[in-house]
Design an enzyme around this catalytic site. Sequence first.
Site, PDB file in Angstrom:
ATOM      1  N   ASP A 153      -0.126   5.122   1.021  1.00  0.00           N
ATOM      2  CA  ASP A 153      -0.330   6.066   2.118  1.00  0.00           C
ATOM      3  C   ASP A 153      -0.332   5.339   3.460  1.00  0.00           C
ATOM      4  O   ASP A 153      -1.158   4.458   3.692  1.00  0.00           O
ATOM      5  CB  ASP A 153      -1.660   6.806   1.943  1.00  0.00           C
ATOM      6  CG  ASP A 153      -1.715   7.604   0.648  1.00  0.00           C
ATOM      7  OD1 ASP A 153      -1.275   8.754   0.645  1.00  0.00           O
ATOM      8  OD2 ASP A 153      -2.187   7.043  -0.364  1.00  0.00           O
ATOM      9  N   ASP A 192       0.863  -1.171   0.000  1.00  0.00           N
ATOM     10  CA  ASP A 192       0.000   0.000   0.000  1.00  0.00           C
ATOM     11  C   ASP A 192       0.908   1.233   0.000  1.00  0.00           C
ATOM     12  O   ASP A 192       2.101   1.136   0.296  1.00  0.00           O
ATOM     13  CB  ASP A 192      -0.889  -0.044   1.247  1.00  0.00           C
ATOM     14  CG  ASP A 192      -1.710   1.209   1.423  1.00  0.00           C
ATOM     15  OD1 ASP A 192      -2.427   1.591   0.487  1.00  0.00           O
ATOM     16  OD2 ASP A 192      -1.620   1.818   2.505  1.00  0.00           O
ATOM     17  N   ASP A 202      -1.391  -0.801   5.895  1.00  0.00           N
ATOM     18  CA  ASP A 202      -1.647  -0.233   7.226  1.00  0.00           C
ATOM     19  C   ASP A 202      -3.135  -0.056   7.500  1.00  0.00           C
ATOM     20  O   ASP A 202      -3.509   0.684   8.418  1.00  0.00           O
ATOM     21  CB  ASP A 202      -0.947   1.121   7.365  1.00  0.00           C
ATOM     22  CG  ASP A 202      -1.654   2.224   6.603  1.00  0.00           C
ATOM     23  OD1 ASP A 202      -1.941   2.018   5.399  1.00  0.00           O
ATOM     24  OD2 ASP A 202      -1.939   3.283   7.192  1.00  0.00           O
TER      25      ASP A 202
END
Length: 230
Positions: free
Chosen positions: A15, A13, A171
């Site tokens: 961001d 991922d 995250d």
Amino acid sequence: MTQINPPRAILFDLDGTLADTAPDLAAAVNLLRTERGLEPTAYELLRPTASAGARGMIGAAFGLKPEDEGFIPLRDGFFANYQAAMAVHSSLFPGIAELLAGIEQAGLQWGVVTNKPARFTDPLLPQIGLGHAACVVSGDTTPHAKPHPAPLFEAAARLGLAPEQCWYVGDDLRDIQAGKAAAMPTIACGWGYCGPVEPQGWQADYLFDSPSQLLVLLQETLSGRSELAA
């Protein structure tokens, strides 16, 4: 104990996983507030929502959901603000550059799979040192965004690999859900934004507090000595 097979590639991922982009996302939404004569929303309230993009930022700053009246104009204004200043304060998290170098030194590929639209992903990556990714799949690359597995399937296909030959690192709960749906081993990164649900409950194969721990797992797995607990 979780035993996972050595990868041929590691997908990330963006961001909150590879890059700390929250400062520029927060600035974009707070500009909307100050333009309307409102006080900026505290950064501490905005940061945990950064992985959710416009939905998270506008929700935290204005209390609106995508289906609410007034959300769309705010979203469009947020996008315009962000596109004009997306790499002012954004940077890689500590240890990410070393992790990516270790992946490359091991002869493996790495790529980015994000829900961020390509209009932001494509110009941002080279500005923050990620322009050499082996593949980039954005939120609008496929008809579905995470937690649907389609973006991860697309990334694996672009790398010429089966999904199970890739690890996915993220995250947000959606990242782990997407990874599991794609039959990829999953790693939750506790150094990211993590959202409202504690990562201990995501059922990821591993949960790490730093990129260096992921690099150790990779090295031990490639050498057949992985003994880290999930």
